[in-house]
Structures are given as structure tokens and as C-alpha cells.
Design an enzyme around this catalytic site. Sequence first.
Site, PDB file in Angstrom:
ATOM      1  N   PRO A  10      34.044  31.301  22.441  1.00 28.72           N
ATOM      2  CG  PRO A  10      35.244  29.680  24.291  1.00 28.72           C
ATOM      3  CD  PRO A  10      34.154  29.550  23.399  1.00 28.72           C
ATOM      4  CG  ASP A  65      20.510  34.535  17.787  1.00 23.53           C
ATOM      5  OD1 ASP A  65      21.020  33.897  17.823  1.00 23.53           O
ATOM      6  OD2 ASP A  65      19.295  35.088  18.133  1.00 23.53           O
ATOM      7  CB  SER A  66      23.772  33.427  12.698  1.00 25.47           C
ATOM      8  OG  SER A  66      24.629  33.156  13.663  1.00 25.47           O
ATOM      9  N   GLY A 141      28.176  22.951  12.067  1.00 28.10           N
ATOM     10  CA  GLY A 141      27.006  23.732  11.760  1.00 28.10           C
ATOM     11  C   GLY A 141      25.963  23.030  11.042  1.00 28.10           C
ATOM     12  CG  HIS A 167      25.791  34.313   8.158  1.00 26.54           C
ATOM     13  ND1 HIS A 167      26.518  33.038   7.632  1.00 26.54           N
ATOM     14  CD2 HIS A 167      25.356  33.557   9.466  1.00 26.54           C
ATOM     15  CE1 HIS A 167      26.536  32.120   8.494  1.00 26.54           C
ATOM     16  NE2 HIS A 167      25.576  32.654   9.791  1.00 26.54           N
TER      17      HIS A 167
END
Length: 185
Positions: A10, A65-66, A141, A167
Amino acid sequence: MRLNVVTHNPGKVKEYNLALSGYGLEMVHVNREYDEVQTAYLEEVVDKGIKQLAKEGLTDFLVDDSGLFINHFKGFPGVYSAYGQKTLGNKGILKLMEGVEDRGAVFKCCIGARIGDQTIIVTGQCPGEILLEERGTEGFGYDPIFSPDGVHSFAEIPTDEKNIISHRGVALRLFIDELKARGLI
Ligand code: IMP
């Protein structure tokens, strides 16, 4: 226009809303699966995902998507970054990179959308390096071990500043440019 954001996260919907609501786009969270093909390229994951969701009847949506691509590991964890974070974690990566000179890495974020009968796929990149130790408490992360300037980690940079150079920030600007160029906003 309403745009369905297909994700389990979310937080991403909020981020897209923040960036795109000023252009008259309203984000709707669609918490739904799509197959992630095994490939080295984010663009391929996103392209296949778009095709699958369109085939299943979903319209006007975006996916993203990364991942973090580390030179020394020939791009790993890359498209497997979520898995790499869960298994090795930052400590595991630092351990594997002890004594490694080439610490270059690049964060990439691929945004793909299907709007009407048009497909848009853009990729934003943020080059940098893997630090020698974890630093900072912001973000998530790989943020504590990645530095865009060789000095500060992403986890030491306030989120609004990170979003400008990250990014994801670059991909979002490319996405907005593409929407404008196609007259969609
Ligand atoms: P996703 O495709 O955006 O879900 O990202 C896949 C994985 O890449 C996440 O689980 C994170 O481990 C990592 N990742 C993606 N973007 C970032 C970031 O901006 N900072 C740190 N880690 C990230």
C-alpha cells in the site's frame, strides 16, 4: 482518470498518488498476483506481467519492479532483490564483499503501464556503491549499504531527498514525461 496500481504494498500506492494526483490521475490499489518470470531483466518481468494482467481483463493499470544490481555479483540480486534481502540480508552481502574492490552497484526501477490500448515501460536508474558497513536508520531494504555518492547511505538521506535522486524518482519522472508525450495527462 483512474489508474489501478497492482501491488501488495500500500506504501507504493501512496507514493504514486503523491506523484500523479496533481496530473488528474487517481490511484486505486489492486492487491493481486501476477507471475514473475525468471529473467535477468526487470523490463521482461514487467512486460510479461502487463500482458498477463491485460489477458485476464484488467484495464488502465500500472505495475513496477525494482532491484539492486551489484557489479561484483554480475548483477545479483537484481530481479531477485526481495529474495536476496530475505535470505542474505545486508550483513550477508557485506560479508560476501569483504575485501572486494569493485563496489559499484545500481538501483533500477521499472514502471510498466497499460492505459487503453497503449503500453508504457520506463526504467529509472541510480548508480552508486556498496558501502563497507551499514549506515543510517531511514528507509528500508538495502538503503543502509547503498550510497549514491560514495559518502552517505540512502538510509542517511531524508526520504524526500532520496525520492528526488532514487531509481524510483527517476522512473516516475520518465513515466510522467511519457504520459505527457502521449497526451494521456
Ligand atoms: P520491489 O520490486 O519494489 O518490491 O523491490 C524489490 C526489493 O528490492 C525490495 O524488497 C527491496 O529489498 C529492494 N529495494 C527496492 N527499492 C529499494 C530502495 O529504494 N531501497 C532499498 N531497497 C530497495
